[in-house]
Design a protein around this motif. Sequence first.
Motif, PDB file in Angstrom:
ATOM      1  N   ARG A   1      40.991 108.517  63.331  1.00 38.96           N
ATOM      2  CA  ARG A   1      41.899 109.589  62.993  1.00 38.96           C
ATOM      3  C   ARG A   1      42.991 109.566  64.295  1.00 38.96           C
ATOM      4  O   ARG A   1      44.262 109.619  63.789  1.00 38.96           O
ATOM      5  N   PHE A   2      42.634 109.289  65.499  1.00 37.39           N
ATOM      6  CA  PHE A   2      43.666 109.481  66.421  1.00 37.39           C
ATOM      7  C   PHE A   2      44.724 108.157  66.493  1.00 37.39           C
ATOM      8  O   PHE A   2      45.833 108.443  66.694  1.00 37.39           O
ATOM      9  N   VAL A   3      44.275 107.208  66.113  1.00 39.72           N
ATOM     10  CA  VAL A   3      45.050 106.021  66.027  1.00 39.72           C
ATOM     11  C   VAL A   3      46.044 106.208  64.712  1.00 39.72           C
ATOM     12  O   VAL A   3      47.310 105.940  64.802  1.00 39.72           O
ATOM     13  N   CYS A   4      45.681 106.609  63.747  1.00 38.38           N
ATOM     14  CA  CYS A   4      46.431 106.813  62.362  1.00 38.38           C
ATOM     15  C   CYS A   4      47.492 107.967  62.749  1.00 38.38           C
ATOM     16  O   CYS A   4      48.460 107.958  62.462  1.00 38.38           O
ATOM     17  N   MET A   5      46.919 109.018  63.463  1.00 35.96           N
ATOM     18  CA  MET A   5      47.689 110.061  63.778  1.00 35.96           C
ATOM     19  C   MET A   5      48.832 109.632  64.645  1.00 35.96           C
ATOM     20  O   MET A   5      50.214 110.086  64.386  1.00 35.96           O
ATOM     21  N   LYS A   6      48.528 108.953  65.557  1.00 35.57           N
ATOM     22  CA  LYS A   6      49.704 108.454  66.627  1.00 35.57           C
ATOM     23  C   LYS A   6      50.629 107.463  65.572  1.00 35.57           C
ATOM     24  O   LYS A   6      51.700 107.576  65.941  1.00 35.57           O
ATOM     25  N   GLY A   7      50.049 106.570  64.698  1.00 33.83           N
ATOM     26  CA  GLY A   7      50.853 105.722  63.914  1.00 33.83           C
ATOM     27  C   GLY A   7      51.782 106.681  63.102  1.00 33.83           C
ATOM     28  O   GLY A   7      53.187 106.140  62.984  1.00 33.83           O
ATOM     29  N   ALA A   8      51.291 107.713  62.535  1.00 27.86           N
ATOM     30  CA  ALA A   8      51.993 108.593  61.624  1.00 27.86           C
ATOM     31  C   ALA A   8      53.278 109.087  62.580  1.00 27.86           C
ATOM     32  O   ALA A   8      54.341 109.210  61.965  1.00 27.86           O
ATOM     33  N   PHE A   9      52.895 109.598  63.842  1.00 25.68           N
ATOM     34  CA  PHE A   9      53.936 110.311  64.450  1.00 25.68           C
ATOM     35  C   PHE A   9      54.937 109.194  65.003  1.00 25.68           C
ATOM     36  O   PHE A   9      56.287 109.740  65.146  1.00 25.68           O
ATOM     37  N   LYS A  10      54.524 108.153  65.392  1.00 27.82           N
ATOM     38  CA  LYS A  10      55.525 107.231  65.708  1.00 27.82           C
ATOM     39  C   LYS A  10      56.520 106.790  64.691  1.00 27.82           C
ATOM     40  O   LYS A  10      57.537 106.652  64.830  1.00 27.82           O
ATOM     41  N   ARG A  11      55.818 106.615  63.352  1.00 31.15           N
ATOM     42  CA  ARG A  11      56.711 106.261  62.277  1.00 31.15           C
ATOM     43  C   ARG A  11      57.825 107.525  61.975  1.00 31.15           C
ATOM     44  O   ARG A  11      59.008 107.373  61.611  1.00 31.15           O
ATOM     45  N   ASN A  12      57.163 108.646  62.175  1.00 30.89           N
ATOM     46  CA  ASN A  12      58.208 109.891  61.915  1.00 30.89           C
ATOM     47  C   ASN A  12      59.207 109.872  62.884  1.00 30.89           C
ATOM     48  O   ASN A  12      60.220 110.385  62.419  1.00 30.89           O
ATOM     49  N   THR A  13      59.014 109.436  64.112  1.00 33.15           N
ATOM     50  CA  THR A  13      59.936 109.496  65.243  1.00 33.15           C
ATOM     51  C   THR A  13      60.793 108.680  64.744  1.00 33.15           C
ATOM     52  O   THR A  13      62.163 108.703  64.903  1.00 33.15           O
ATOM     53  N   GLU A  14      60.512 107.336  64.278  1.00 39.28           N
ATOM     54  CA  GLU A  14      61.422 106.228  64.149  1.00 39.28           C
ATOM     55  C   GLU A  14      62.337 106.375  63.134  1.00 39.28           C
ATOM     56  O   GLU A  14      63.549 105.982  63.015  1.00 39.28           O
ATOM     57  N   TYR A  15      61.657 107.162  61.904  1.00 44.93           N
ATOM     58  CA  TYR A  15      62.459 106.930  60.558  1.00 44.93           C
ATOM     59  C   TYR A  15      62.653 108.481  60.414  1.00 44.93           C
ATOM     60  O   TYR A  15      63.746 108.701  59.082  1.00 44.93           O
ATOM     61  N   LYS A  16      62.699 109.427  61.030  1.00 46.24           N
ATOM     62  CA  LYS A  16      63.051 110.879  60.740  1.00 46.24           C
ATOM     63  C   LYS A  16      64.412 110.968  60.181  1.00 46.24           C
ATOM     64  O   LYS A  16      65.411 110.384  60.864  1.00 46.24           O
ATOM     65  N   GLY A  17      64.724 111.417  58.827  1.00 43.49           N
ATOM     66  CA  GLY A  17      65.896 111.688  58.376  1.00 43.49           C
ATOM     67  C   GLY A  17      66.531 110.287  57.693  1.00 43.49           C
ATOM     68  O   GLY A  17      67.630 110.231  57.151  1.00 43.49           O
ATOM     69  N   LYS A  18      65.698 109.283  57.578  1.00 45.84           N
ATOM     70  CA  LYS A  18      65.913 108.049  57.021  1.00 45.84           C
ATOM     71  C   LYS A  18      64.822 107.930  55.945  1.00 45.84           C
ATOM     72  O   LYS A  18      63.818 108.168  55.856  1.00 45.84           O
ATOM     73  N   VAL A  19      65.177 106.759  55.170  1.00 45.69           N
ATOM     74  CA  VAL A  19      64.287 106.253  54.142  1.00 45.69           C
ATOM     75  C   VAL A  19      63.640 104.919  54.629  1.00 45.69           C
ATOM     76  O   VAL A  19      64.621 104.130  54.967  1.00 45.69           O
ATOM     77  N   ARG A  20      62.624 104.809  54.706  1.00 46.28           N
ATOM     78  CA  ARG A  20      61.859 103.380  55.191  1.00 46.28           C
ATOM     79  C   ARG A  20      61.796 102.532  54.025  1.00 46.28           C
ATOM     80  O   ARG A  20      61.788 103.133  52.855  1.00 46.28           O
ATOM     81  N   GLU A  21      61.793 101.134  54.229  1.00 46.85           N
ATOM     82  CA  GLU A  21      61.752 100.308  53.324  1.00 46.85           C
ATOM     83  C   GLU A  21      60.373 100.438  52.308  1.00 46.85           C
ATOM     84  O   GLU A  21      60.776 100.197  51.219  1.00 46.85           O
ATOM     85  N   SER A  22      59.357 101.015  52.939  1.00 46.74           N
ATOM     86  CA  SER A  22      58.088 101.112  52.332  1.00 46.74           C
ATOM     87  C   SER A  22      58.074 102.231  51.362  1.00 46.74           C
ATOM     88  O   SER A  22      57.028 102.631  50.764  1.00 46.74           O
ATOM     89  N   MET A  23      59.055 103.054  51.351  1.00 44.61           N
ATOM     90  CA  MET A  23      59.199 104.386  50.450  1.00 44.61           C
ATOM     91  C   MET A  23      60.277 104.420  49.471  1.00 44.61           C
ATOM     92  O   MET A  23      61.190 103.697  49.619  1.00 44.61           O
ATOM     93  N   ALA A  24      59.999 105.155  48.516  1.00 40.70           N
ATOM     94  CA  ALA A  24      60.996 105.111  47.287  1.00 40.70           C
ATOM     95  C   ALA A  24      62.539 105.642  47.812  1.00 40.70           C
ATOM     96  O   ALA A  24      62.579 106.718  48.920  1.00 40.70           O
ATOM     97  N   ASP A  25      63.302 105.304  47.158  1.00 42.79           N
ATOM     98  CA  ASP A  25      64.912 105.982  47.545  1.00 42.79           C
ATOM     99  C   ASP A  25      64.996 107.505  47.454  1.00 42.79           C
ATOM    100  O   ASP A  25      64.342 107.949  46.449  1.00 42.79           O
ATOM    101  N   GLY A  26      65.502 107.865  48.445  1.00 37.51           N
ATOM    102  CA  GLY A  26      65.614 109.372  48.692  1.00 37.51           C
ATOM    103  C   GLY A  26      64.747 110.073  48.890  1.00 37.51           C
ATOM    104  O   GLY A  26      64.498 111.329  48.868  1.00 37.51           O
ATOM    105  N   CYS A  27      63.534 109.489  49.360  1.00 42.65           N
ATOM    106  CA  CYS A  27      62.189 109.923  50.049  1.00 42.65           C
ATOM    107  C   CYS A  27      62.578 109.797  51.517  1.00 42.65           C
ATOM    108  O   CYS A  27      61.766 108.885  52.226  1.00 42.65           O
TER     109      CYS A  27
END
Length: 169
Positions: free
Chosen positions: A89-115
């Motif tokens: 869970r700590f590795v996944c939590m870190k990965g989720a926070f890193k992703r959130n920091t990198e893509y905050k306010g953006k739509v990442r390629e692996s997510m549907a448009d507008g998400c």
Amino acid sequence: MKIAVLGFSGSGKSTLAKQFSEYYHIPLLYLDCINFEENWKLRDRDICRKLTAEFMQNESWVIDGNYSGFYQAERLAEADKIIILQYNRFVCMKGAFKRNTEYKGKVRESMADGCFERMDMWFFLWVVFNQYSGKRKRHYKKIKKTYPDKTVIFKSRKQLRLYLDSVLK
């Protein structure tokens, strides 16, 4: 080549799936793109299954995501390789926070448009607690038992790196 990538949220499934897609030059489907419409609205289940089934008609593919209702049994049966990222869970939590920091306010390629990327309390609790249910862990073990020759379960990023170094030359 058909590759199914499953695992815990925040483990890097989408990143890994993209690596396989680019390395083998095969089409990639992110099941999150199928599951959601704009603003995180859930898409109709019948449409999701139809889109997944259509994609699976490709001669080769990489499919990223768990989603048992989107022909998971068929995906696993057809796959030449099943990769399961089962980090703590700590590795996944870190990965989720890193992703959130990198893509905050953006739509990442692996997510549907507008998400747009977000980290709300529900998702935080999912990443840290809920996804680690005994049911899910038993499901991954069952996959390994059913398809022992084509399933690889990784418990750490180091294990995955060593595997990729030997496979993606």
